[in-house]
Design a protein around this motif. Structure first.
Motif, PDB file in Angstrom:
ATOM      1  N   MET A 199     -89.043   9.311  -0.053  1.00 47.50           N
ATOM      2  CA  MET A 199     -90.093   9.915  -0.051  1.00 47.50           C
ATOM      3  C   MET A 199     -89.939  11.454   0.225  1.00 47.50           C
ATOM      4  N   ARG A 200     -90.754  12.352   0.296  1.00 53.77           N
ATOM      5  CA  ARG A 200     -90.848  13.691   0.628  1.00 53.77           C
ATOM      6  C   ARG A 200     -91.662  14.139   1.441  1.00 53.77           C
ATOM      7  N   CYS A 201     -91.632  13.940   2.774  1.00 57.92           N
ATOM      8  CA  CYS A 201     -92.595  14.385   3.758  1.00 57.92           C
ATOM      9  C   CYS A 201     -92.246  16.023   3.879  1.00 57.92           C
ATOM     10  N   CYS A 204     -89.766  17.024   6.884  1.00 55.64           N
ATOM     11  CA  CYS A 204     -88.503  16.435   6.926  1.00 55.64           C
ATOM     12  C   CYS A 204     -87.238  16.848   5.984  1.00 55.64           C
ATOM     13  N   SER A 206     -84.543  14.963   5.009  1.00 57.39           N
ATOM     14  CA  SER A 206     -83.901  13.934   4.686  1.00 57.39           C
ATOM     15  C   SER A 206     -83.222  14.217   3.009  1.00 57.39           C
ATOM     16  N   ASP A 242     -83.288   5.581   7.024  1.00 52.97           N
ATOM     17  CA  ASP A 242     -84.426   6.468   6.894  1.00 52.97           C
ATOM     18  C   ASP A 242     -85.705   5.839   6.275  1.00 52.97           C
ATOM     19  N   HIS A 275     -91.877   2.017   7.446  1.00 57.52           N
ATOM     20  CA  HIS A 275     -93.200   2.143   6.573  1.00 57.52           C
ATOM     21  C   HIS A 275     -93.855   0.876   6.743  1.00 57.52           C
ATOM     22  N   LYS A 313     -98.346   8.179   4.147  1.00 60.77           N
ATOM     23  CA  LYS A 313     -97.718   7.121   4.592  1.00 60.77           C
ATOM     24  C   LYS A 313     -98.454   5.955   4.679  1.00 60.77           C
TER      25      LYS A 313
HETATM   26  S1  SF4 Z   1     -87.162   9.918   6.121  1.00 60.95           S
HETATM   27 FE1  SF4 Z   1     -89.346   9.475   6.996  1.00 60.95          FE
HETATM   28  S2  SF4 Z   1     -90.160  11.471   7.346  1.00 60.95           S
HETATM   29 FE2  SF4 Z   1     -88.372  11.847   6.012  1.00 60.95          FE
HETATM   30  S3  SF4 Z   1     -88.934  11.905   4.085  1.00 60.95           S
HETATM   31 FE3  SF4 Z   1     -88.559   9.922   4.470  1.00 60.95          FE
HETATM   32  S4  SF4 Z   1     -90.567   8.995   4.984  1.00 60.95           S
HETATM   33 FE4  SF4 Z   1     -90.618  11.057   5.324  1.00 60.95          FE
END
Ligand code: SF4
Length: 441
Positions: A199-201, A204, A206, A242, A275, A313
Motif C-alpha cells: 500500500m502507499r498511505c 507512511c 514503509s 506492516d 487491514h 483502507k
Molecule cells: S504499512 Fe500501513 S500505513 Fe504504511 S503504507 Fe502500508 S497500510 Fe499504509
C-alpha cells in the motif's frame, strides 16, 4: 576475530511504553555482522521497570529539561533508558571493540541517539562508529551535520564500511543471532513473516524503507519462534509485519498451520494495525484457535476526503460488517482496538471526536493517533510547505508537539481527545476483565 558492539540507544520523548518493542533492525544487523566474521556483543540502553499484562511494561527514564520548542506542552519530557553512569560503567569494563553500531528509530528521538554517541565517544573516542536504522535513513543529513567521523546510513561510505547490502540476503537473514545475544530477554518476542507493504498511505514511510514487499522463509521464522518458546520460555508474541493479512494464503495461514501442529499455548498480538478488509470467517476461526489476544486495526478515518491519504483502507459498511464478523466467534477476552488518526489535512477536533464516538459504539477500543510528519512521505512534503522547520529540526516531527501546530488544534482539544478515548475504552476494558473472570470461574 574482530569484535563489534551493537547498541540500542536512549530515546527522548514525552511518552513511551513497551508494547512489545524490539529493535528488529539491530537483530538483523547482528546476523549480517556475524556472517562477516565479527564476534558481536549487544547492549540495550532501554530497561524494564514494571511488567504488565501480556509482557508489556514501563521503561526506566529520567526527566529532561524541555526543549524550548516544547515549552507550551505541559507533559514531562524524558530520556528513556538506564542511568548514564551504568552505561558508562559498562563501556569502561568491556574490551575495546573494533566497531560500534548504534540503531535509530523515530526521527524525533534523534536527541537520544546523539546523547548515546556522546557517551560512547567519551570512552571510545577513536573506534569506528556507524548509525543505522529508520531515523538515520530518513534524516541522514541531520546526523551528518551533528556528528563528526561517524558512518551514517544513506551517506556514501556506510555500505562500503559495513557491507550490510552484501549480506542482507533478505530471504535468508534471521533474527536468531540477535535474539541469542540479548542478555536479559524480554517477556515477549517478535515475529516477522513478511517485509514491507504494497500500500502507499501518504503519511507512511514503509515503501521508502522497504521498496519491495516479500515474505520471509517460513522455516526461518519457525526456527526463531521455536528458539524463543523452548529456550527463552516466551509465550507472548507480537507480529511486526506492516501488512500481515495481505497475501494471507501464502504468509499467515501456513504459519498458523504450523503453530497448531506444534500445540504451543501462545498468545499473539498485532500492535501494527491490520487491514480489516482482509478478514474472513475462516481466518477469524484460525487466528482464535492459534491464540490471538490483541487485535489492532488500521482505520485512520472514515471520512471520504481522507481516503487518498489512508489508501482507502475501509468503508464504514465494511468496517461494521467485519467487526461483527470478529465479535461473532471471538474469545470473550479478545482485546480489539482500532487506530483513528488526528491531524489529517483540514480535519477538526470535533470531526475526530465524532469518529471516536462512532467507533466506540461498535464496542471496541478506540486508539487515537496524532499525525507525525515522517520525512520522505507525501504528507511530509505537503506540511513542509507550511512548516519549513520540519526539514531542519526533527523535534518538529513529534506527534505530541506537531498536532499543536495545526489550525483548529490546541492543548484543550487534544486533552478532550485523550479524555474521550479513556472514557470509551474503560467500559470496553471492564467488559474484557469481567469476561476473563467468568472464564476463570
Ligand atoms: S504499512 Fe500501513 S500505513 Fe504504511 S503504507 Fe502500508 S497500510 Fe499504509
Amino acid at each position: 576475530m574482530k569484535n563489534a558492539l551493537v547498541i540500542n540507544p536512549y530515546i527522548t520523548d514525552f511518552k513511551l511504553y513497551d508494547e512489545w518493542m524490539h529493535p528488529l533492525g539491530l537483530y538483523f544487523l547482528i546476523d549480517t555482522l556475524m556472517r562477516q566474521g565479527f564476534s558481536v556483543e549487544y547492549f540495550n540502553c532501554q530497561s524494564r521497570i514494571l511488567t504488565r499484562k501480556y509482557g508489556t511494561g514501563c521503561l526506566a527514564f529520567k526527566e529532561l529539561p524541555k526543549p524550548h520548542l516544547y515549552h507550551h506542552i505541559s507533559r514531562k519530557y524524558k530520556q528513556y533508558g538506564i542511568e548514564e553512569t551504568e552505561f558508562k560503567r559498562y563501556l569502561q569494563n568491556i574490551t575495546k571493540p573494533d566497531l560500534i553500531c548504534v540503531g535509530s528509530m523515530m526521527t524525533y528521538w534523534a536527541p537520544g541517539v546523539l546523547r548515546t554517541v556522546d557517551i560512547i565517544r567519551e570512552i571510545f573516542p577513536d573506534v569506528p562508529l556507524a548509525i543505522g536504522g529508520i531515523a538515520a535513513r530518513l534524516i541522514p543529513e541531520y546526523f551528518q551535520k551533528n556528528l563528526r567521523n561517524i558512518f551514517i546510513n544513506e551517506i556514501p561510505g556506510f555500505n562500503d564500511f559495513l557491507k550490510t547490502d552484501q549480506y542482507l540476503n533478505k530471504e535468508q537473514i534471521t533474527l536468531l543471532p540477535g535474539l541469542k545475544t540479548v542478555k536479559n530477554p524480554l517477556p515477549h518476542g517478535p515475529l516477522l513473516l513478511s517485509v514491507g507493504c504494497p500500500m502507499r498511505c501518504t503519511y507512511c514511510a514503509s515503501s521508502v524503507l522497504q521498496p519491495r514487499y516479500y515474505k520471509r522463509s517460513l522455516q526461518i521464522v519457525l526456527n526463531e519462534l521455536d528458539y524463543m518458546v523452548n529456550s527463552l520460555g516466551i509465550q507472548d508474541f507480537a507480529f511486526y509485519d506492516d501488512a500481515l493479512l495481505i497475501s494471507k494464503d501464502e504468509v499467515l495461514l501456513p504459519f498458523l498451520k504450523e503453530i497448531n501442529l506444534r500445540k504451543y499455548k501462545l498468545r499473539f498480538h498485532t500492535p501494527n494495525g491490520l487491514h480489516l478488509r482482509y478478514l474472513t470467517a475462516d481466518l477469524c476461526e484460525k487466528i482464535f484457535e492459534a491464540g490471538f489476544k490483541t487485535l489492532r486495526f488500521g482505520y485512520e478515518s472514515g471520512s471520504v476526503r481522507y481516503k487518498k491519504d489512508t489508501n482507502s483502507k475501509l468503508s464504514l459498511s465494511e468496517l461494521e460488517k467485519n467487526i461483527e464478523l470478529i465479535k461473532k466467534n471471538a474469545p470473550a477476552d479478545l482485546d480489539i482496538g482500532i487506530y483513528v488518526m488526528g491531524g489529517l489535512e483540514g480535519q477538526t477536533p470535533q470531526q475526530l471526536l465524532d469518529e471516536m464516538d462512532y467507533l466506540g459504539s461498535l464496542d471496541i477500543k478506540v486508539k487515537p493517533v496524532f499525525i507525525s510528519p515522517v520525512p520522505q512521505t507525501v504528507l511530509y512534503q505537503h506540511y513542509a510547505e507550511k512548516f519549513p522547520e520540519i526539514m531542519t529540526d526533527p523535534l518538529w516531527h513529534n506527534d505530541t508537539f506537531f498536532i499543536t501546530c495545526l489550525p483548529g488544534w490546541n492543548l484543550e482539544s487534544i486533552e478532550a481527545v485523550r479524555i474521550k478515548a479513556r472514557e470509551l475504552n474503560s467500559s470496553v476494558q471492564q467488559r474484557i476483565i469481567s469476561n476473563r473472570e467468568l472464564q476463570d470461574i
